[in-house]
Design a protein around this motif. Structure first.
Motif, PDB file in Angstrom:
ATOM      1  N   VAL A 276       0.850  -1.113   0.110  1.00  0.00           N
ATOM      2  CA  VAL A 276      -0.071  -0.087  -0.049  1.00  0.00           C
ATOM      3  C   VAL A 276       0.872   1.088   0.177  1.00  0.00           C
ATOM      4  O   VAL A 276       1.715   1.389   0.624  1.00  0.00           O
ATOM      5  N   VAL A 277       0.483   1.945  -0.820  1.00  0.00           N
ATOM      6  CA  VAL A 277       1.273   3.548  -0.960  1.00  0.00           C
ATOM      7  C   VAL A 277       0.331   4.449  -0.738  1.00  0.00           C
ATOM      8  O   VAL A 277      -0.740   4.737  -1.013  1.00  0.00           O
ATOM      9  N   CYS A 278       0.726   5.379   0.400  1.00  0.00           N
ATOM     10  CA  CYS A 278      -0.179   6.304   1.140  1.00  0.00           C
ATOM     11  C   CYS A 278       0.770   7.468   1.401  1.00  0.00           C
ATOM     12  O   CYS A 278       1.930   7.705   1.190  1.00  0.00           O
ATOM     13  N   GLY A 279       0.116   8.711   1.738  1.00  0.00           N
ATOM     14  CA  GLY A 279       0.728  10.006   1.690  1.00  0.00           C
ATOM     15  C   GLY A 279      -0.201  11.085   1.559  1.00  0.00           C
ATOM     16  O   GLY A 279      -1.197  10.797   0.950  1.00  0.00           O
ATOM     17  N   PRO A 280       0.196  12.299   1.641  1.00  0.00           N
ATOM     18  CA  PRO A 280      -0.771  13.377   1.567  1.00  0.00           C
ATOM     19  C   PRO A 280      -0.556  13.666  -0.051  1.00  0.00           C
ATOM     20  O   PRO A 280      -0.044  13.257  -0.782  1.00  0.00           O
ATOM     21  N   SER A 281      -1.869  14.499  -0.593  1.00  0.00           N
ATOM     22  CA  SER A 281      -2.186  14.646  -1.702  1.00  0.00           C
ATOM     23  C   SER A 281      -0.896  15.447  -2.376  1.00  0.00           C
ATOM     24  O   SER A 281      -0.203  16.451  -1.497  1.00  0.00           O
ATOM     25  N   GLY A 282      -0.369  15.182  -3.571  1.00  0.00           N
ATOM     26  CA  GLY A 282       0.791  15.745  -4.082  1.00  0.00           C
ATOM     27  C   GLY A 282       2.158  15.152  -3.793  1.00  0.00           C
ATOM     28  O   GLY A 282       2.952  15.717  -4.064  1.00  0.00           O
ATOM     29  N   SER A 283       2.117  14.027  -2.895  1.00  0.00           N
ATOM     30  CA  SER A 283       3.240  13.519  -2.519  1.00  0.00           C
ATOM     31  C   SER A 283       3.946  12.457  -3.665  1.00  0.00           C
ATOM     32  O   SER A 283       4.931  12.153  -3.391  1.00  0.00           O
ATOM     33  N   GLY A 284       3.378  12.491  -4.951  1.00  0.00           N
ATOM     34  CA  GLY A 284       3.772  11.567  -5.888  1.00  0.00           C
ATOM     35  C   GLY A 284       3.263  10.112  -5.913  1.00  0.00           C
ATOM     36  O   GLY A 284       4.005   9.323  -6.842  1.00  0.00           O
ATOM     37  N   LYS A 285       2.362   9.781  -5.191  1.00  0.00           N
ATOM     38  CA  LYS A 285       1.937   8.322  -5.115  1.00  0.00           C
ATOM     39  C   LYS A 285       1.590   7.827  -6.419  1.00  0.00           C
ATOM     40  O   LYS A 285       2.122   6.775  -6.851  1.00  0.00           O
ATOM     41  N   SER A 286       0.489   8.472  -7.126  1.00  0.00           N
ATOM     42  CA  SER A 286       0.043   8.021  -8.447  1.00  0.00           C
ATOM     43  C   SER A 286       1.146   8.076  -9.474  1.00  0.00           C
ATOM     44  O   SER A 286       1.326   7.314 -10.425  1.00  0.00           O
ATOM     45  N   THR A 287       1.926   9.346  -9.363  1.00  0.00           N
ATOM     46  CA  THR A 287       3.155   9.224 -10.549  1.00  0.00           C
ATOM     47  C   THR A 287       3.960   7.936 -10.369  1.00  0.00           C
ATOM     48  O   THR A 287       4.346   7.305 -11.238  1.00  0.00           O
ATOM     49  N   LEU A 288       4.160   7.684  -8.968  1.00  0.00           N
ATOM     50  CA  LEU A 288       5.217   6.563  -8.770  1.00  0.00           C
ATOM     51  C   LEU A 288       4.507   5.133  -9.451  1.00  0.00           C
ATOM     52  O   LEU A 288       5.168   4.414 -10.300  1.00  0.00           O
ATOM     53  N   ILE A 289       3.271   4.867  -9.107  1.00  0.00           N
ATOM     54  CA  ILE A 289       2.790   3.576  -9.707  1.00  0.00           C
ATOM     55  C   ILE A 289       2.678   3.390 -10.958  1.00  0.00           C
ATOM     56  O   ILE A 289       2.775   2.520 -11.608  1.00  0.00           O
ATOM     57  N   LYS A 290       2.404   4.876 -11.750  1.00  0.00           N
ATOM     58  CA  LYS A 290       2.188   4.908 -13.161  1.00  0.00           C
ATOM     59  C   LYS A 290       3.539   4.850 -13.740  1.00  0.00           C
ATOM     60  O   LYS A 290       3.506   4.529 -15.015  1.00  0.00           O
ATOM     61  N   THR A 291       4.735   5.037 -13.265  1.00  0.00           N
ATOM     62  CA  THR A 291       5.802   4.773 -13.863  1.00  0.00           C
ATOM     63  C   THR A 291       6.061   3.005 -14.021  1.00  0.00           C
ATOM     64  O   THR A 291       6.833   2.720 -14.727  1.00  0.00           O
ATOM     65  N   ILE A 292       5.445   2.336 -13.106  1.00  0.00           N
ATOM     66  CA  ILE A 292       5.686   0.886 -13.237  1.00  0.00           C
ATOM     67  C   ILE A 292       5.446   0.393 -14.494  1.00  0.00           C
ATOM     68  O   ILE A 292       5.953  -0.726 -14.966  1.00  0.00           O
ATOM     69  N   ASN A 293       4.210   0.566 -15.175  1.00  0.00           N
ATOM     70  CA  ASN A 293       3.750   0.113 -16.328  1.00  0.00           C
ATOM     71  C   ASN A 293       3.802   1.339 -17.528  1.00  0.00           C
ATOM     72  O   ASN A 293       3.434   1.008 -18.731  1.00  0.00           O
ATOM     73  N   GLY A 294       4.743   2.142 -17.392  1.00  0.00           N
ATOM     74  CA  GLY A 294       5.083   3.199 -18.369  1.00  0.00           C
ATOM     75  C   GLY A 294       4.122   4.065 -18.633  1.00  0.00           C
ATOM     76  O   GLY A 294       4.299   4.776 -19.701  1.00  0.00           O
ATOM     77  N   LEU A 295       3.131   4.205 -17.862  1.00  0.00           N
ATOM     78  CA  LEU A 295       2.081   5.301 -18.311  1.00  0.00           C
ATOM     79  C   LEU A 295       2.599   6.664 -17.842  1.00  0.00           C
ATOM     80  O   LEU A 295       2.188   7.990 -18.333  1.00  0.00           O
ATOM     81  N   GLU A 296       3.681   6.721 -16.789  1.00  0.00           N
ATOM     82  CA  GLU A 296       4.598   7.847 -16.791  1.00  0.00           C
ATOM     83  C   GLU A 296       5.791   7.719 -17.002  1.00  0.00           C
ATOM     84  O   GLU A 296       6.314   6.454 -16.752  1.00  0.00           O
ATOM     85  N   SER A 297       6.577   8.481 -17.811  1.00  0.00           N
ATOM     86  CA  SER A 297       8.127   8.292 -17.881  1.00  0.00           C
ATOM     87  C   SER A 297       8.715   8.798 -16.603  1.00  0.00           C
ATOM     88  O   SER A 297       8.238   9.513 -15.862  1.00  0.00           O
TER      89      SER A 297
END
Length: 241
Positions: free
Chosen positions: A31-52
């Protein structure tokens, strides 16, 4: 299964990920948690290449995500994604949403895809809704369809990006119940969520992020017991209250 090594990412001058490293083992629920804007969604989107990303490396089951020759479409068939806002095709029936990629990407016959789709809809309690369109269903039902769609590709891991944050409170549990069942069956899962009850119940590890940095990476008992960072303690005091 997933190896994230010193990953950093910038939007212009703004650094959204800063030297992030962690490893997710096969069958592990993180589980990845933290305040809004902490980079959580960006981090998991890099895992399958949705974010470079501009620095570091990510490998998924031995495949380098950032390599220029990596087939990201093939990678995404193995690493499913469930989004905050469902992302279902509104002009297609529920069953068609589950069969399209099976036929177009995996090359399954229409009959195979239909059988797989119906079995998965039955698994998430929605087989009787197969002919409906997404707009005819509640948010919780649509999210369960989205989970079934991810499963239809026979993934080795599934990423969840705040899957319950767009739902009314009474719909949250019906989605979490499906996720809990997946976790108990051994699916490798990385889940961005504020649902700390879910994290306490099924997570093996918790990543706590702040300002693009992984501040805590520990087993759930340590995180909920005595977080090492004051930032994590402040966060938990607010969300648990």
């Amino acid at each position: 299964m997933i190896d994230i090594n010193n990953v950093s990412k910038w939007y212009g001058q703004h650094r959204v990920l800063d030297g992030c490293s962690t490893v997710v083992q096969k069958g592990e629920v993180v589980v990845v948690c933290g305040p809004s804007g902490s980079g959580k969604s960006t981090l998991i989107k890099t895992i399958n290449g949705l974010e470079s990303f501009q620095k570091g490396s990510i490998t998924v089951d031995g495949v380098s995500v950032g390599h220029s020759k990596t087939d990201l479409t093939a990678l995404r068939t193995r690493v499913g994604m469930v989004f905050q806002h469902f992302e279902l095709f509104p002009h297609m029936s529920v069953l068609q949403n589950l069969t399209l990629a099976q036929v177009k990407v995996l090359g399954r016959s229409r009959e195979e895809a239909d059988a797989k789709g119906l079995a998965l809809l039955d698994r998430v309690g929605l087989k009787s809704h197969a002919s409906k369109y997404p707009g005819q269903m509640s948010g919780g039902q649509q999210q369960r369809v989205a989970i079934a769609r991810a499963l239809s590709m026979d993934p080795t891991a599934i990423l969840f990006d705040e899957p319950t944050s767009a739902l009314d409170p009474e719909m949250i549990n019906e989605v979490l119940d499906v996720m809990i069942e997946l976790a108990q069956e051994g699916m490798t899962m990385v889940c961005v969520t504020h649902e700390m009850g879910f994290a306490k119940k099924v997570a093996d590890r918790v990543l706590f992020m702040d300002a693009g940095v992984i501040v805590e990476d520990c087993v759930k008992d340590s995180f909920f017991g005595t977080p090492r960072s004051s930032r994590a303690r402040d966060f938990l005091a607010k969300v648990l209250h």
